[in-house]
Write a protein that holds these residues in place. Structure first.
Motif, mmCIF file in Angstrom:
data_model
loop_
_atom_site.group_PDB
_atom_site.id
_atom_site.type_symbol
_atom_site.label_atom_id
_atom_site.label_comp_id
_atom_site.label_asym_id
_atom_site.label_seq_id
_atom_site.Cartn_x
_atom_site.Cartn_y
_atom_site.Cartn_z
ATOM 1 N N LEU A 8 64.974 52.890 -41.853
ATOM 2 C CA LEU A 8 66.236 53.687 -42.125
ATOM 3 C C LEU A 8 67.359 52.551 -41.923
ATOM 4 C CD1 LEU A 8 66.678 56.892 -42.770
ATOM 5 C CD2 LEU A 8 67.171 56.757 -40.211
ATOM 6 N N VAL A 9 68.120 52.588 -42.774
ATOM 7 C CA VAL A 9 69.464 51.599 -42.659
ATOM 8 C C VAL A 9 70.781 52.297 -42.524
ATOM 9 C CG1 VAL A 9 68.165 49.584 -43.651
ATOM 10 C CG2 VAL A 9 69.308 51.243 -44.957
ATOM 11 N N ASP A 10 70.739 53.394 -42.582
ATOM 12 C CA ASP A 10 72.217 54.246 -42.670
ATOM 13 C C ASP A 10 72.723 54.005 -41.233
ATOM 14 O OD1 ASP A 10 72.024 55.166 -45.072
ATOM 15 O OD2 ASP A 10 71.005 57.083 -44.639
ATOM 16 N N LEU A 11 73.921 53.824 -41.293
ATOM 17 C CA LEU A 11 74.775 53.588 -40.095
ATOM 18 C C LEU A 11 75.253 54.791 -39.314
ATOM 19 C CD1 LEU A 11 77.125 50.311 -40.958
ATOM 20 C CD2 LEU A 11 74.857 50.618 -39.527
ATOM 21 N N TYR A 12 75.337 55.729 -40.246
ATOM 22 C CA TYR A 12 75.898 57.194 -39.792
ATOM 23 C C TYR A 12 75.065 58.246 -40.392
ATOM 24 C CZ TYR A 12 78.738 61.396 -39.256
ATOM 25 O OH TYR A 12 79.235 62.516 -39.075
ATOM 26 N N ILE A 13 74.373 58.961 -39.421
ATOM 27 C CA ILE A 13 73.719 60.116 -40.281
ATOM 28 C C ILE A 13 74.547 61.537 -39.691
ATOM 29 C CG2 ILE A 13 71.706 61.488 -39.894
ATOM 30 C CD1 ILE A 13 70.259 58.927 -38.989
ATOM 31 N N PRO A 14 75.038 62.082 -40.556
ATOM 32 C CA PRO A 14 75.760 63.243 -40.153
ATOM 33 C C PRO A 14 75.143 64.375 -39.579
ATOM 34 C CG PRO A 14 75.429 63.442 -42.650
ATOM 35 C CD PRO A 14 74.895 61.920 -42.023
ATOM 36 N N ARG A 15 75.770 65.098 -38.659
ATOM 37 C CA ARG A 15 75.328 66.313 -38.202
ATOM 38 C C ARG A 15 75.888 67.633 -38.600
ATOM 39 N NH1 ARG A 15 77.057 65.171 -32.087
ATOM 40 N NH2 ARG A 15 78.939 64.297 -33.270
ATOM 41 N N ALA A 19 77.158 76.099 -34.267
ATOM 42 C CA ALA A 19 77.765 77.430 -34.351
ATOM 43 C C ALA A 19 78.007 77.783 -35.689
ATOM 44 C CB ALA A 19 78.927 77.391 -33.252
ATOM 45 N N THR A 20 78.784 76.800 -36.594
ATOM 46 C CA THR A 20 79.274 77.379 -37.679
ATOM 47 C C THR A 20 78.329 76.807 -39.029
ATOM 48 O OG1 THR A 20 80.665 75.251 -37.944
ATOM 49 C CG2 THR A 20 81.559 77.085 -36.680
ATOM 50 N N GLY A 21 77.595 75.897 -38.675
ATOM 51 C CA GLY A 21 76.837 75.524 -39.805
ATOM 52 C C GLY A 21 77.537 74.351 -40.682
ATOM 53 N N ARG A 22 78.919 74.026 -40.404
ATOM 54 C CA ARG A 22 79.545 73.130 -41.199
ATOM 55 C C ARG A 22 79.095 71.609 -40.599
ATOM 56 N NH1 ARG A 22 85.617 75.064 -40.891
ATOM 57 N NH2 ARG A 22 85.726 73.091 -42.350
ATOM 58 N N LEU A 23 79.213 70.600 -41.766
ATOM 59 C CA LEU A 23 78.861 69.164 -41.258
ATOM 60 C C LEU A 23 80.249 68.609 -40.252
ATOM 61 C CD1 LEU A 23 77.976 67.589 -44.751
ATOM 62 C CD2 LEU A 23 76.523 68.093 -42.675
ATOM 63 N N GLY A 25 82.118 65.747 -39.220
ATOM 64 C CA GLY A 25 82.674 64.490 -39.829
ATOM 65 C C GLY A 25 82.450 63.332 -38.904
ATOM 66 N N SER A 26 82.624 62.201 -39.543
ATOM 67 C CA SER A 26 82.279 60.882 -38.465
ATOM 68 C C SER A 26 83.638 60.747 -37.798
ATOM 69 C CB SER A 26 82.234 59.464 -39.649
ATOM 70 O OG SER A 26 83.125 59.285 -40.246
ATOM 71 N N LYS A 27 84.745 61.151 -38.265
ATOM 72 C CA LYS A 27 86.010 61.092 -37.572
ATOM 73 C C LYS A 27 86.427 62.189 -36.519
ATOM 74 C CE LYS A 27 87.180 57.250 -39.495
ATOM 75 N NZ LYS A 27 87.318 56.176 -38.920
ATOM 76 N N ASP A 28 85.098 63.120 -36.199
ATOM 77 C CA ASP A 28 85.360 64.088 -35.500
ATOM 78 C C ASP A 28 85.076 63.750 -34.059
ATOM 79 O OD1 ASP A 28 85.758 66.614 -34.067
ATOM 80 O OD2 ASP A 28 84.250 67.960 -35.403
ATOM 81 N N HIS A 29 85.969 63.390 -33.179
ATOM 82 C CA HIS A 29 85.815 62.571 -32.052
ATOM 83 C C HIS A 29 85.871 63.704 -30.797
ATOM 84 C CE1 HIS A 29 85.887 58.827 -33.598
ATOM 85 N NE2 HIS A 29 87.062 58.908 -34.178
ATOM 86 N N ALA A 30 86.313 64.789 -31.168
ATOM 87 C CA ALA A 30 86.178 66.177 -30.221
ATOM 88 C C ALA A 30 84.819 66.570 -30.211
ATOM 89 C CB ALA A 30 87.166 66.970 -30.371
ATOM 90 N N ALA A 31 83.842 66.233 -31.228
ATOM 91 C CA ALA A 31 82.520 66.932 -31.305
ATOM 92 C C ALA A 31 81.398 66.716 -30.142
ATOM 93 C CB ALA A 31 81.750 66.722 -32.584
ATOM 94 N N ILE A 32 80.905 67.599 -29.746
ATOM 95 C CA ILE A 32 79.822 67.141 -28.591
ATOM 96 C C ILE A 32 78.401 67.637 -29.132
ATOM 97 C CG2 ILE A 32 81.473 67.504 -26.921
ATOM 98 C CD1 ILE A 32 80.075 70.433 -26.402
ATOM 99 N N GLN A 33 77.506 66.757 -28.571
ATOM 100 C CA GLN A 33 76.068 67.142 -28.852
ATOM 101 C C GLN A 33 75.268 67.394 -27.277
ATOM 102 O OE1 GLN A 33 74.105 64.636 -31.392
ATOM 103 N NE2 GLN A 33 72.301 64.691 -30.343
ATOM 104 N N ILE A 34 74.722 68.523 -27.073
ATOM 105 C CA ILE A 34 73.910 68.898 -25.766
ATOM 106 C C ILE A 34 72.539 68.812 -25.985
ATOM 107 C CG2 ILE A 34 73.986 70.667 -24.013
ATOM 108 C CD1 ILE A 34 76.869 71.285 -24.778
#
Length: 86
Positions: A8-15, A19-23, A25-34
């Motif tokens: 796997l060579v992708d640098l960014y894998i979107p999450r 809660a909403t099912g929306r992607l 983005g890579s610039k969403d610095h307020a997003a969290i992962q728990i």
């Protein structure tokens, strides 16, 4: 994307926001992962966990705690915490 060796060579894998099912983005610095750990009957971690991602838009609307309670209750981690109010 994979290279010729199957690595796997992708640098960014979107999450995806749990809660909403929306992607998220890579610039969403307020997003969290728990990560919520699974426990046995004595309350000791089993080594497995479930990952939840919350987008910055949900956090900006101050709905992340309610959304996380709803999602975690649906998955069986919490009991009698979240209830729908009309």
């Amino acid at each position: 994307m994979e290279n010729d060796q199957g690595v796997l060579v992708d640098l960014y894998i979107p999450r995806k926001c749990s809660a909403t099912g929306r992607l998220i983005g890579s610039k969403d610095h307020a997003a969290i992962q728990i990560n919520v750990a699974d426990v046995d009957s004595t309350g000791v971690m089993t080594g497995t966990y479930k990952t939840y991602a919350i987008s910055g838009a949900v956090r900006a609307r101050a709905e992340s705690d309610d959304s996380l309670n709803r999602i975690v209750s649906k998955d069986g981690y919490l009991k009698n915490v979240w209830s729908y109010q009309k």
